[in-house]
Motif scaffolding. Structure first.
Motif, PDB file in Angstrom:
ATOM      1  N   GLN A 152       0.844  -1.207   0.000  1.00  0.00           N
ATOM      2  CA  GLN A 152       0.000   0.000   0.000  1.00  0.00           C
ATOM      3  C   GLN A 152       0.875   1.251   0.000  1.00  0.00           C
ATOM      4  O   GLN A 152       0.575   2.241  -0.679  1.00  0.00           O
ATOM      5  CB  GLN A 152      -0.946  -0.020   1.210  1.00  0.00           C
ATOM      6  N   ILE A 153       1.982   1.206   0.750  1.00  0.00           N
ATOM      7  CA  ILE A 153       2.928   2.323   0.749  1.00  0.00           C
ATOM      8  C   ILE A 153       3.510   2.503  -0.654  1.00  0.00           C
ATOM      9  O   ILE A 153       3.576   3.611  -1.187  1.00  0.00           O
ATOM     10  CB  ILE A 153       4.044   2.079   1.792  1.00  0.00           C
ATOM     11  N   VAL A 199       2.293   1.664  -3.657  1.00  0.00           N
ATOM     12  CA  VAL A 199       1.378   2.175  -4.688  1.00  0.00           C
ATOM     13  C   VAL A 199       1.117   3.668  -4.492  1.00  0.00           C
ATOM     14  O   VAL A 199       1.065   4.428  -5.465  1.00  0.00           O
ATOM     15  CB  VAL A 199       0.044   1.398  -4.759  1.00  0.00           C
ATOM     16  N   ALA A 200       0.992   4.087  -3.215  1.00  0.00           N
ATOM     17  CA  ALA A 200       0.750   5.504  -2.956  1.00  0.00           C
ATOM     18  C   ALA A 200       1.937   6.342  -3.424  1.00  0.00           C
ATOM     19  O   ALA A 200       1.772   7.355  -4.115  1.00  0.00           O
ATOM     20  CB  ALA A 200       0.483   5.732  -1.470  1.00  0.00           C
ATOM     21  N   LEU A 201       3.150   5.915  -3.068  1.00  0.00           N
ATOM     22  CA  LEU A 201       4.340   6.691  -3.434  1.00  0.00           C
ATOM     23  C   LEU A 201       4.550   6.689  -4.951  1.00  0.00           C
ATOM     24  O   LEU A 201       4.901   7.719  -5.537  1.00  0.00           O
ATOM     25  CB  LEU A 201       5.580   6.126  -2.730  1.00  0.00           C
ATOM     26  N   SER A 225       2.274   6.456  -7.224  1.00  0.00           N
ATOM     27  CA  SER A 225       1.274   7.358  -7.790  1.00  0.00           C
ATOM     28  C   SER A 225       1.729   8.817  -7.657  1.00  0.00           C
ATOM     29  O   SER A 225       1.636   9.607  -8.599  1.00  0.00           O
ATOM     30  CB  SER A 225      -0.068   7.147  -7.098  1.00  0.00           C
ATOM     31  N   SER A 239      -3.907   5.033  -7.163  1.00  0.00           N
ATOM     32  CA  SER A 239      -3.453   3.788  -6.548  1.00  0.00           C
ATOM     33  C   SER A 239      -4.638   3.036  -5.950  1.00  0.00           C
ATOM     34  O   SER A 239      -5.620   3.645  -5.526  1.00  0.00           O
ATOM     35  CB  SER A 239      -2.418   4.085  -5.470  1.00  0.00           C
TER      36      SER A 239
END
Lengths: 417, 417
Positions: free
Chosen positions: A75-76, A78-80, A82, A94
């Motif tokens: 999850q970290i 995909v956020a970064l 994006s 994301s």
């Protein structure tokens, strides 16, 4: 305009700087006119750090809570990733596994994907966004967070590619394709342009490291065009597809080895009907994959069984066997570690009777004895002691004339997700 | 048997060792025969570390992706805390905000909770498990991950307590209750046993740090018994409830200050109908909370406005004002930082006409000038330069006879979630 799934492993996004390079690569792909879905693993050491924290607190944490913990890694990422794409001026969204509609069976730590509902992803693509999906994770029908186990991000990528009918699924890794053999062991290894699903599948099952077998299986079943390529270079990579052309006269196409093998022996098992089904049923129900099974002849109503499993499952397997001793009576259980399974693979093997004998000879020629043998139509596997595995691989490579021919091996260090 | 919600902030679970102590505390509460729901924030510096990583990649990351990133902090906490409880031999299940049924409005970074569907939590309680819910986060109806903004974990705890009809919601923090004034500024501060929602609400709004105003509001509206207590001692804490007994003759019950204030001035605004609604509507639509608003008299068809907002919103507010200059014509915008809002609070104030005058005198007596004033039925706030705030608080404390009386102040460093 093509629809492309790109999958990046943990080392490809190991630092924020690498993350930026991956973002550029994704944007380039989009600017070429493609619609792009990205699957990404946890950054570098994130997973190991989380596991370490868990172990500080509880040496034997519940699998449900480990899944809850470890899925934060992706999850970290995909956020970064994006954010990195936004930084380059392009739209991106994301999604966690559950947001991407990835529904798995109700098993923790190594769930299989049951279904994908890609509506949300397709909507985001329609809006012109790059879609970034967390690999390795999904959700059960009752809303529990699950992980897909080893190689899980590869499986996520292939399953998504199938669900959205992508033109190609590109697996970016730290090697630039599928090699004729492990380049660290045999120097004349060459990169192959294409390989068939079946060959790739056998090799992946046998311990070759670039692609997880479940991902290859999924790709074969859904006819997903898979490409294995480097995240650091622009080299073409290797295409895994339905039929690769075979070269004439090549019986053995590849050699693989799996270092992660332990042999369990169950001795003096009472030979009553259904005993095998009960024993291996119990192991399967506990999520233990059994590979080679060997049964000795029955003497005095008792039989001996040996089977191989992956090293990580050893303690659990012995616990399971202890728990079923009342319904599957046996005398004792023992195990042997420090083993390697070496395999030769080739579709032409079935019509060449001398192939196995050549293998046994080659192994014997470097002074190694064979502990277990297993054969199928397109492969022969031998379990041997681990020490001389490199000598054995080299000897086999020469014995089958592969030092110059177009053989296959999936080399390189494993990208664990 | 009581149903209890316990909320632990980030510093209470800042290390794996502290996590273990919190787990013991939870187990003790359960062993006393209670059903326990726990809300927990991200561990210590986790959130700051994630923000730093984001900033390395993109100095202006999209709010949606920040929510995706930051919610992993609480997810890590709940998983680890559950493991710590299992380690002590008790059942526990962790839940993300969306798994706990927390539905928010469709706003990122500071969403409000619209609804909670607590079925899953209640089922887990029925099975005898401790339920651990990630604070600070929720999900929109369309499945987007959101965060609740500052003080969000307090709000999660209170909202859950209301949804499951808990007997009490205990907020564990690094101070042991609500104090008569900030103990760091005035030495004769005393801990109060009880305080009313209204008093707590005014104080929380005015910058007192232990409880987020939104959480207090939620508690008041749903009549949730709130207890503020220390996570490091067994002291009783302060109960926030519907009616606290007032002592006779005490006009001012508490003094608070808020250091996080910036004043924006909009000069030469054309005085046409609806201009105020347009200006402050645009600010509100961009999620900017405006506090004190002061309008000067109209001259030549033009008016000057000043208002205060929190420092973090300054750049955004100026952008918003620039973007509406065509529909709300004005001459210029300026701002002033380094300001503090000091407030006196007391339900008896409305019937005591000299209260405000005493405040102005006390502030003037330490050589500080007042920049803005705002009054309500139970409070007076003054905006002053930040330098002498401690002198001002001490002077006010003495001027209202609070050095010995039972006045209120919520002290202690802010637990940001």
């Amino acid at each position: 305009m093509s629809l492309i799934v790109m999958k990046f492993g943990g080392s490809s996004v190991g630092t924020t700087e690498r993350m930026g390079r991956v973002a550029q690569r994704i944007v380039d792909k989009k600017l070429q006119g493609n619609r792009v879905v990205v699957v990404v693993s946890a950054m570098g050491d994130t997973t190991d750090d989380l596991i370490e924290k868990a172990n500080e607190i509880n040496a034997n944490p519940p699998a449900r809570e480990m899944d809850m913990l470890l899925t934060t890694g992706e999850q970290i990422s995909v956020a970064l990733l994006s954010m990195a794409i936004h930084k380059l001026g392009h739209g991106a969204k994301s999604y966690t596994g559950w947001q991407a509609g990835i529904v798995t069976e109700a098993v923790h730590a190594k769930a299989r994907i049951n279904d994908i509902s890609p509506d949300r992803i397709l909507n985001a693509l329609d809006q012109g966004d790059v879609v970034i999906v967390a690999g390795f994770q999904g959700m059960t029908e009752s809303g529990e967070i699950t992980t897909l186990g080893r190689g899980g991000s590869d499986t996520t990528a292939v399953a998504l590619a199938a669900a959205i009918n992508a033109d190609v699924c590109e697996i970016y890794t730290d090697v630039d394709g599928v090699y004729s053999t492990d380049p660290r062991v045999v120097k004349c290894a060459r990169k192959l342009d294409t390989i068939s699903y079946d060959e790739m599948l056998e090799l992946a099952h046998l311990g070759a490291a670039v692609l997880h077998p479940r991902a290859v299986e999924y790709a074969k079943h859904n006819k997903v065009n898979l490409v294995v390529r480097s995240s650091f270079t622009n080299n073409e990579g290797t295409l895994v597809r339905e039929e690769a052309e075979m070269e004439q006269g090549i019986v053995v196409r590849g050699i693989a080895y799996d270092k992660n093998v332990v042999r369990i022996s169950v001795l003096g098992v009472e030979d009553v009907p259904g005993v095998l089904a009960k024993m291996f049923g119990a192991l399967a129900n506990n999520g233990i994959d059994v590979d080679i099974i060997v049964q000795s002849g029955v003497q005095g109503g008792k039989a001996d069984f040996s089977f191989t499993i992956s090293t990580a499952d050893r303690a659990k397997a012995i616990d399971v066997l202890a728990s079923i001793q009342t319904i599957v009576p046996y005398r004792e259980v023992s195990y042997e570690e420090g083993l390697v399974k070496v395999s030769i693979v080739g579709a032409g093997m079935v019509s060449n009777p001398g192939v196995a004998a050549t293998m046994f000879e080659a192994i014997s020629s470097v002074g190694v004895s064979i502990k277990m043998v297993s054969t199928s139509e397109i492969k022969v596997s031998c379990v041997i002691a681990a020490e001389k595995v490199q000598d054995v691989v080299r000897a086999l490579h020469t014995a089958y004339g592969l030092d110059t021919a177009d053989s296959v091996f999936v080399g390189g260090p494993q990208d664990r997700r």
